[in-house]
Scaffold this motif. Structure first.
Motif, short mmCIF file in Angstrom:
data_model
loop_
_atom_site.label_atom_id
_atom_site.label_comp_id
_atom_site.label_asym_id
_atom_site.label_seq_id
_atom_site.Cartn_x
_atom_site.Cartn_y
_atom_site.Cartn_z
N SER A 173 2.06 0.12 4.14
CA SER A 173 1.51 -0.77 5.45
C SER A 173 2.62 -1.83 5.74
O SER A 173 3.59 -1.95 4.89
N ARG B 41 3.22 -8.74 1.13
CA ARG B 41 3.56 -8.11 -0.22
C ARG B 41 4.80 -7.26 0.07
O ARG B 41 5.65 -7.14 0.97
N PHE C 83 -4.91 -9.82 6.81
CA PHE C 83 -4.20 -8.74 7.23
C PHE C 83 -4.29 -7.99 8.35
O PHE C 83 -5.24 -6.94 8.74
N PHE D 231 -10.53 -10.64 -0.04
CA PHE D 231 -11.64 -9.49 0.08
C PHE D 231 -12.96 -10.34 -0.54
O PHE D 231 -13.88 -9.58 -0.90
N ILE E 107 -11.95 2.37 4.84
CA ILE E 107 -10.58 2.33 4.71
C ILE E 107 -9.96 3.01 3.40
O ILE E 107 -10.49 3.94 3.13
N ASP E 108 -8.50 3.05 3.41
CA ASP E 108 -7.47 3.53 2.46
C ASP E 108 -7.96 4.98 2.14
O ASP E 108 -8.09 5.63 1.12
N GLU F 95 -11.29 -0.35 -4.09
CA GLU F 95 -10.40 0.21 -2.91
C GLU F 95 -9.29 1.06 -3.51
O GLU F 95 -9.11 1.19 -4.51
N THR G 126 -4.25 -8.54 -4.20
CA THR G 126 -4.33 -6.98 -4.10
C THR G 126 -3.00 -6.36 -4.78
O THR G 126 -2.18 -6.89 -4.85
N THR G 127 -3.38 -5.15 -5.20
CA THR G 127 -2.42 -4.36 -5.23
C THR G 127 -3.13 -2.88 -5.04
O THR G 127 -4.24 -2.70 -4.96
N ASP H 101 0.70 -1.24 0.05
CA ASP H 101 0.20 -0.01 0.01
C ASP H 101 0.88 1.35 -0.03
O ASP H 101 0.67 2.15 0.75
O1 FUB Z 1 -3.30 -3.92 3.29
C1 FUB Z 1 -4.64 -4.02 3.46
C2 FUB Z 1 -5.65 -3.75 2.22
O2 FUB Z 1 -5.25 -4.53 1.05
C3 FUB Z 1 -5.65 -2.13 1.82
O3 FUB Z 1 -6.00 -1.53 2.76
C4 FUB Z 1 -6.12 -2.49 0.53
O4 FUB Z 1 -5.98 -1.24 -0.29
C5 FUB Z 1 -5.39 -3.67 0.08
O5 FUB Z 1 -4.32 -3.40 -0.52
#
Ligand code: FUB
Length: 370
Positions: free
Chosen positions: A66, A345, A89, A81, A177-178, A268, A317-318, A51
């Motif tokens: 992160s 990651r 996570f 997700f 989030i984010d 996201e 994810t990316t 992230d």
């Molecule tokens: O890193 C946790 C979650 O995964 C982030 O908040 C999202 O954007 C995805 O990358």
């Protein structure tokens, strides 16, 4: 893109060749699948990072990331997700990476902000962002409170890499989030945020958290998609100056994207940057694994969908950021090259190019198709 997907595309290519009568290639069923060839290498290997939110502060690049943790995921969360809580996570602190330019050696900064020092946060410190104003640096971060609701907090420091001191309460009216904070040329700041499924956007209709709300997108395929949220920040950068509203993403006819439009609708990872006076809002499409962008004339939108920035990486994810440094544009993103595990990651960077009409050239994170 997973290794499985790589193998699949090679198999499809082989079938296509055969159908075209290109002549049989010698069959070797036991040959190992070719190793993926990555466009970029991880910026650091000593710690798992994801992230990446990159900013140029004082002529140097700072990447707010992160810090992925090796605690194993519950089995149900391997597809992180898909109607899940994103419980794989479990991050508890943040990492900052700094460098003189995107190709220079990287310094890793620890002791940035730990969940133990955030009075309201219980777990899952997800994708952060940062901003600078009037001699102070602001770190924005989502975390779940004790009721299990994602909120967005802010922490301050006099130094770009921290340590940051968290405010005792999350930002009033924040959810999901984010966070991505964009400071416009006129000095006004806006926060974009939101994430579907594990990110709880669908549990916060009207900005009110419903613990019994749906785990995934409840909307029919032909209903309007959930949209990212945007709110102006107060001049002190610590609270919203207004109630968050939807930032509409529309198609070329001006129609809001639909929930069933999985390749284009918002999932996201909001990011905002400005190019030639236009507002470029970029984001992840989640299960279709694209980073895409939409362009508008106001920081509130609407934003018209324009295309893909990054094709699927290895891992589910990316999440990215786009930053200009000394006249060149850079895309920071993450994949799972080091671990091959979706929840572990590593951050990468590659140069980003515009076409003369202002569209962005799509980047392939693998070299195998070239
Ligand atoms: O890193 C946790 C979650 O995964 C982030 O908040 C999202 O954007 C995805 O990358």
């Amino acid at each position: 893109m997973t290794r499985h997907a790589n193998r699949l595309s090679l198999a499809i290519a082989a079938l296509g060749m055969a159908a075209l009568g290109a002549g049989p290639a010698p069959a070797n069923q036991d040959a190992p699948a070719p190793k993926p060839r990555y466009l970029s290498q991880p910026l650091v290997t000593s710690v798992y990072t994801a992230d990446p939110s990159a900013h140029v502060f004082g002529g140097k690049i700072y990447v707010y990331a992160s810090h992925d943790t090796e605690e194993g995921p519950p089995l149900a969360d391997v597809e992180p997700f898909k109607n899940s809580e994103g419980g794989a996570f479990k991050m508890r602190d943040y990492v900052v990476l700094s460098m003189a330019n995107p190709q220079a050696p990287v310094q890793v900064h620890r002791n940035v902000l730990d969940i133990a020092d955030v009075p309201w946060a219980a777990r899952q410190m997800w994708a952060p962002d940062a901003a600078y104003r009037n001699g102070a640096y602001y770190l924005y971060f989502p975390a779940k409170d004790r009721a299990g609701a994602f909120r967005i907090g802010v922490a301050t420091s006099k130094q770009p890499a921290g340590p940051f001191k968290a405010r005792p309460e999350p930002i009033k009216g924040s959810f999901s989030i984010d966070p991505a904070v964009f400071v416009d040329d006129d000095g006004k700041s806006y926060m974009y945020f939101g994430g579907l499924s594990g990110g709880q956007l669908q549990k916060n209709v009207g900005g009110v958290y419903d613990p019994n709300g749906p785990g995934g997108d409840p909307r029919a395929k032909d209903e309007q998609a959930f949209m990212p949220q945007v709110a102006k920040l107060r001049g002190d950068m610590l609270e919203f100056a207004e109630k968050p509203r939807e930032a509409l993403i529309v198609d070329e006819k001006g129609k809001p994207l639909l929930s069933g439009d999985g390749d284009r609708r918002f999932f996201e990872a909001s990011w905002m940057h400005k190019y030639r006076g236009k507002y470029y809002f970029s984001y992840s499409t989640g299960g279709s694994h694209f980073l895409v962008y939409a362009v508008g004339s106001s920081p509130y939108g609407p934003f018209t969908y324009k295309g893909k920035i990054l094709l699927p990486v290895q891992g589910w994810t990316t999440h990215h950021s786009i930053v200009k440094d000394k006249g060149r544009w850079w895309l920071f993103y993450a994949d799972t090259q080091l671990s091959d595990k979706t929840w572990l990651r590593n951050v990468k960077v590659t140069e980003l190019f515009y076409n003369p009409d202002g569209t962005i050239r799509t980047i392939d994170p693998f070299l195998h198709r070239k």
